[in-house]
Design an enzyme around this catalytic site. Sequence first.
Site, mmCIF file in Angstrom:
data_model
loop_
_atom_site.group_PDB
_atom_site.id
_atom_site.type_symbol
_atom_site.label_atom_id
_atom_site.label_comp_id
_atom_site.label_asym_id
_atom_site.label_seq_id
_atom_site.Cartn_x
_atom_site.Cartn_y
_atom_site.Cartn_z
ATOM 1 N N CYS A 110 0.862 -1.184 0.000
ATOM 2 C CA CYS A 110 0.000 0.000 0.000
ATOM 3 C C CYS A 110 0.893 1.226 0.000
ATOM 4 O O CYS A 110 1.889 1.268 0.727
ATOM 5 C CB CYS A 110 -0.895 -0.017 1.243
ATOM 6 S SG CYS A 110 -2.001 1.400 1.357
ATOM 7 N N HIS A 152 -9.113 -3.954 -1.622
ATOM 8 C CA HIS A 152 -8.110 -3.153 -0.907
ATOM 9 C C HIS A 152 -8.490 -1.668 -0.954
ATOM 10 O O HIS A 152 -8.473 -0.979 0.069
ATOM 11 C CB HIS A 152 -6.731 -3.399 -1.533
ATOM 12 C CG HIS A 152 -5.632 -2.566 -0.958
ATOM 13 N ND1 HIS A 152 -4.566 -3.107 -0.270
ATOM 14 C CD2 HIS A 152 -5.425 -1.218 -0.977
ATOM 15 C CE1 HIS A 152 -3.769 -2.126 0.127
ATOM 16 N NE2 HIS A 152 -4.261 -0.972 -0.298
ATOM 17 N N GLU A 153 -8.831 -1.189 -2.160
ATOM 18 C CA GLU A 153 -9.133 0.244 -2.311
ATOM 19 C C GLU A 153 -10.427 0.619 -1.591
ATOM 20 O O GLU A 153 -10.503 1.669 -0.951
ATOM 21 C CB GLU A 153 -9.201 0.627 -3.789
ATOM 22 C CG GLU A 153 -7.897 0.448 -4.563
ATOM 23 C CD GLU A 153 -6.687 1.063 -3.890
ATOM 24 O OE1 GLU A 153 -6.832 2.101 -3.222
ATOM 25 O OE2 GLU A 153 -5.596 0.490 -4.014
ATOM 26 N N HIS A 156 -10.099 1.344 2.050
ATOM 27 C CA HIS A 156 -9.616 2.682 2.421
ATOM 28 C C HIS A 156 -10.785 3.626 2.705
ATOM 29 O O HIS A 156 -10.669 4.538 3.529
ATOM 30 C CB HIS A 156 -8.776 3.282 1.285
ATOM 31 C CG HIS A 156 -7.347 2.823 1.265
ATOM 32 N ND1 HIS A 156 -6.455 3.112 2.266
ATOM 33 C CD2 HIS A 156 -6.646 2.101 0.350
ATOM 34 C CE1 HIS A 156 -5.265 2.598 1.972
ATOM 35 N NE2 HIS A 156 -5.355 1.972 0.811
HETATM 36 NI NI NI Z 1 -3.712 1.053 -0.099
#
Ligand code: NI
Length: 187
Positions: A110, A152-153, A156
Amino acid sequence: MEKAAKILAIMAIREVLKMGDPRLLAVSEPVREFGTPALESLLADMRDTMRDLNGAGLAAPQIGVNLRLVIFGMDYNPRYPDAAPVPYTVLINPTLTPIGEDMEEGWEGCLSVPGMRGVVPRYKHLRYTGVDADGLPIDRIVSGFHARVVQHEADHLDGILYPRRIADLTQFGFSDALFPGQDLADD
Ligand code: NI
């Protein structure tokens, strides 16, 4: 030379916040206006920043913008040499729905956790919906690395960084120690 200078002048590479910054832990707000100059400018900055750092994706909160907006995509990426290409995508206000219960483990990094990698279990198959920069619908069914990047995104946007998803912390460490001799740690 002249061309390079011109490109530099129009690019806007933003600072990526690092793990520990409380802004990365916030739940982001939905985007409500589309096709605006402000949104286009934000997206251009995100794209420039992601490409400058060889990232596979970037979420708005990583540059301090508290909106449910992510970008991702890559052709060949030296940080993920074994991953299949993912089309460049602007995904706003995403909703993710796992297809089945199959999970798959894979190494993640990341841009907010520079120089590190960890093994993260993610859903293998996934449907995601949302809209693009003009508010037009996106609806895709994906698998593997593409599904991983979206998960993953999207995390966030809910204030979750991948280390919180690691099941076995013995598989978390510095890239140059985990993979000596491989130039993965481009962040
Ligand atoms: Ni990330």
